[in-house]
Design a protein around this motif. Structure first.
Motif, PDB file in Angstrom:
ATOM      1  N   PRO A   1      11.645  11.845  -4.074  1.00 29.80           N
ATOM      2  CA  PRO A   1      12.930  11.141  -3.952  1.00 29.80           C
ATOM      3  C   PRO A   1      12.726   9.643  -4.106  1.00 29.80           C
ATOM      4  N   LYS A   2      13.747   8.950  -4.573  1.00 30.37           N
ATOM      5  CA  LYS A   2      13.663   7.496  -4.665  1.00 30.37           C
ATOM      6  C   LYS A   2      13.568   6.896  -3.270  1.00 30.37           C
ATOM      7  N   SER A   3      13.011   5.681  -3.200  1.00 30.24           N
ATOM      8  CA  SER A   3      12.815   5.057  -1.897  1.00 30.24           C
ATOM      9  C   SER A   3      13.229   3.590  -1.947  1.00 30.24           C
ATOM     10  N   ASN A   4      13.251   2.977  -0.774  1.00 23.97           N
ATOM     11  CA  ASN A   4      13.664   1.575  -0.645  1.00 23.97           C
ATOM     12  C   ASN A   4      12.483   0.617  -0.553  1.00 23.97           C
ATOM     13  N   ILE A   5      11.298   1.020  -1.010  1.00 25.53           N
ATOM     14  CA  ILE A   5      10.116   0.164  -0.863  1.00 25.53           C
ATOM     15  C   ILE A   5      10.305  -1.167  -1.590  1.00 25.53           C
ATOM     16  N   GLU A   6      10.766  -1.129  -2.843  1.00 20.41           N
ATOM     17  CA  GLU A   6      10.936  -2.382  -3.587  1.00 20.41           C
ATOM     18  C   GLU A   6      11.964  -3.287  -2.915  1.00 20.41           C
TER      19      GLU A   6
ATOM     20  N   GLN B   1       0.802  -1.217   0.000  1.00 19.69           N
ATOM     21  CA  GLN B   1       0.000   0.000   0.000  1.00 19.69           C
ATOM     22  C   GLN B   1       0.838   1.271   0.000  1.00 19.69           C
ATOM     23  N   CYS B   2       2.152   1.135   0.093  1.00 11.77           N
ATOM     24  CA  CYS B   2       3.028   2.312   0.161  1.00 11.77           C
ATOM     25  C   CYS B   2       3.355   2.827  -1.231  1.00 11.77           C
ATOM     26  N   ARG B   3       3.415   4.140  -1.359  1.00 16.01           N
ATOM     27  CA  ARG B   3       3.789   4.759  -2.622  1.00 16.01           C
ATOM     28  C   ARG B   3       4.460   6.096  -2.334  1.00 16.01           C
ATOM     29  N   ILE B   4       5.636   6.278  -2.880  1.00 13.82           N
ATOM     30  CA  ILE B   4       6.389   7.515  -2.697  1.00 13.82           C
ATOM     31  C   ILE B   4       6.784   8.050  -4.060  1.00 13.82           C
ATOM     32  N   VAL B   5       6.417   9.288  -4.335  1.00 18.31           N
ATOM     33  CA  VAL B   5       6.829   9.981  -5.548  1.00 18.31           C
ATOM     34  C   VAL B   5       7.604  11.218  -5.123  1.00 18.31           C
TER      35      VAL B   5
END
Length: 657
Positions: A416-421, A410-414
């Motif tokens: 800066p790049k993120s470490n979700i994947e 359910q997380c989404r960041i637009v």
């Protein structure tokens, strides 16, 4: 209890303390740097005051400025949070001298633990197991090298006054010792103001187990169970859980008793963490005591039902410990991961910038989110790039892992790049699922958790993104006019449309042909037939090559994220292909700053001959050092960087001839 509390920190921990204090009826005072004038902890507190410039040494590390705010605002106590001044004995003394209460241990306890070297000696004398090593005051390179040879390799160099994974190096051969020593000392000096190090034997394939302890000012000390933090990258914890799946009941009891013994040895009061390293055979050794609250304390809270910040405040006010050791609960299983603004596929390079989109799972009985930012805030270059802590709880470990996978999806960041994947791969990896991971596994097998830019994304996810984009562009509901449809319809021909996306900085063209309910999507991974597609409430349901699936969709004007429950695909929608980073003909001649930061060392000069991979300079940004290396063999035509200066992202620092 206090009427007014000043929080000498920022970010999610400041917000966390403010919320607990408010629940207890305590007025809160925040302090902030120039970079944090609009931060969430400032908005959340009852009052907030500026204390200096954006760099920590100009603001959050200025004890004098913080004490002045405390005096002027009527604060009766100061909570340091973690990091910054939380383990600074001189600051604790200054707080007490000002007639205020320091929410933490005494300065005397801190000083005993402030040096890792002194702490090891003290614990050994108290009968707590310690790793063989060298903790002496003679810090000459010759002495340290001689002691390293005596201890044997592999060897760990550790900053004696450090923490948070900073100032640590593993050395596997004597000839590697001096370069690693110099790097470790420099990092320790920059991060902690002191460059003393200690040496100890490096335990291969260890587990990292820490015990939460609490003491009061009446001699009471208990522990609140353990946390396992074995999943680490470069000594930074990335996955924390409680209880540990590694410990047996006997080992758990022995480590709990040792942690209480360690706390009693330094007359400890308030919250602390006794950290141990455990070898595969179950032998455990003392590492350090963190004389503060830990970032991962929520997993203890969720598995005990206790509010550790409330405990801190009550104990600082003079209360006895609320529970006896045999009354401490142990409820279910909790796991914490941290969402960072960083790029795992580029060596975990920290990122900065505005959070244009920030979607996090809604809090519930099973999901907790601790964050100091909201959508529209900016992740700056001056502080740790953590966006949020995601903590989940359930009755057992398998169900907690399932909760975590659902929450991450359910997380989404637009922005800066993120470490979700990276985190999504981590929580599905066999080493995590089977609980076999050790502290060095991620560094040894990092390729299993990150992907290169040239990896072709799954065909079904590409097809889902393309179809979802087209459905999102469809005519408004209630308007049946064909003139408002955006489907490339043509008389006597099948409609076709090419969409241009960008994936990991590379162009990804996709062609969609066919009718609205019967499309074929052609992408770099092949063709996929999509039938019966419907997009309702952020979920795309369709048949993909005759196999039905539901795929979550988060879309914006220029981006789209699709997630099938196992993997995510994050695409940018662009009008046309952009030139790749390697298209610059002069790219191999220029060494650029990968992000804003400060130059801490320049290691070559104009005219020097260099080889590919040779470090040219070192920059510091977001609490880490980055070595910038020569992209090829050649000579240094220009060196444009100067030690001590701040540089912008993409600034040319050196030019090769």
């Amino acid at each position: 209890m206090f009427d007014t509390l000043l929080i000498a920190n920022r970010g999610e921990i400041a917000c966390r303390i403010i919320r607990t204090a408010r629940r207890l009826g305590i007025r809160t005072i925040a302090v902030y740097s120039e970079a944090d004038a609009d931060a969430q902890h400032v908005r959340l507190a009852d009052a907030a005051y500026p204390i200096g410039g954006p760099r920590p040494q100009d603001s959050y590390l200025r004890g004098d400025a913080i004490l002045e705010v405390a005096r002027n605002s009527g604060a009766q106590a100061i909570h340091p949070g973690y990091g910054f001044l939380s383990e600074n004995a001189d600051f604790a003394d200054a707080v007490e001298a000002a007639g205020l209460t320091f929410v933490g241990p005494s300065s005397a306890s801190m000083r005993k633990m402030g040096s890792k070297a002194g702490a090891k000696d003290l614990m050994a004398a108290a009968g707590v197991p310690v790793v063989p090593g060298y903790t002496g005051e003679d810090q000459s390179p010759a002495t340290l090298a001689r002691e390293a040879a005596r201890i044997g390799f592999p060897l760990m160099i550790k900053a004696a006054h450090g923490g948070g994974g900073k100032g640590m190096r593993i050395v596997r051969a004597l000839e590697e010792f001096i370069p690693n020593l110099e790097s470790c000392q420099r990092e320790a000096k920059n991060a902690f103001g002191r460059d003393r190090v200690l040496l100890e034997r490096y335990i291969e394939s260890p587990r990292h187990i820490e015990i939460q302890v609490f003491g009061d000012r009446h001699g009471g000390v208990i522990h609140l169970n353990e946390r396992e933090c074995s999943a680490q990258r470069r000594y930074q914890k990335v996955f924390e859980e409680s209880p540990s799946p590694f410990l047996t009941p006997e080992l758990r009891a022995a480590m709990g008793e040792a942690a209480v013994l360690a706390a009693r040895a330094i007359d400890y009061a308030n919250a602390g963490t006794v950290e141990f390293i455990v070898d595969p055979a179950g032998h455990f050794y003392f590492m350090e005591i963190n004389t503060r609250l830990q970032v991962e304390h929520p997993v203890t809270e969720l598995t005990t039902g206790l509010d550790l910040v409330e405990w801190q405040l009550r104990i600082a006010a003079g209360d006895h410990l609320p529970l006896a050791q045999d009354e401490v609960p142990r409820i279910g299983h909790a796991i914490e991961v941290r969402l960072y603004a960083e790029d795992p596929d580029a060596g975990f390079l920290p990122a900065s910038g505005m959070l244009r989109t920030l979607r996090l799972p809604p809090p519930s009985d099973h999901v907790r989110v601790d964050s100091g930012v909201v959508e529209g805030d900016t992740v700056t270059i001056f502080y740790d790039p953590m966006i949020a802590k995601l903590i989940v709880w359930d009755q057992d470990r398998p169900r907690a892992l399932a909760r975590l996978r659902e929450a991450l999806a359910q997380c989404r960041i637009v922005g800066p790049k993120s470490n979700i994947e990276f985190l999504e791969r981590l929580v599905r990896h066999p080493a995590i699922v089977d609980a076999t991971i050790d502290t060095g596994y991620l560094d040894r097998h990092l390729e299993e958790f990150v992907s290169s830019a040239d990896v072709v994304p799954p065909a079904r996810l590409v097809a889902a993104a393309a179809v979802a984009r087209l459905l999102g562009e469809a005519a408004p509901a209630g308007d049946p006019s064909p003139w408002t449809a955006n489907d490339n319809w043509r008389l006597g021909a099948s409609p076709a449309r090419t969409l241009m996306f960008e994936h990991r900085g590379q162009p990804l063209p996709v062609t969609v042909s066919g009718a609205a309910d019967d499309r074929v999507v052609h992408g770099p991974s092949g063709a996929v037939a999509v039938a019966g597609a419907r997009l309702v409430d952020g979920v795309l349901s369709a048949r993909f090559d005759d196999s039905a699936a539901r795929i979550a969709v988060i879309a914006g004007p220029d981006h789209i994220v699709v997630h099938d429950g196992q993997a995510r695909l994050d695409l940018r929608h662009v009008a046309g292909a952009r030139r790749s980073a390697g298209a610059d003909a002069a790219g191999d001649d220029r060494v650029r700053a990968p992000m804003p930061g400060r130059i801490v060392a320049v290691q070559v000069a104009a005219g020097d001959t260099v080889v590919a991979g040779q470090p040219l300079l070192v920059m510091e940004a977001m609490k880490m050092e980055l070595a910038l290396k020569a992209p090829r063999d050649g000579s240094v035509a220009e060196m444009r960087a100067v030690a001590g200066e701040f540089v912008d992202a993409d600034a040319v620092l050196a030019v090769l001839g």
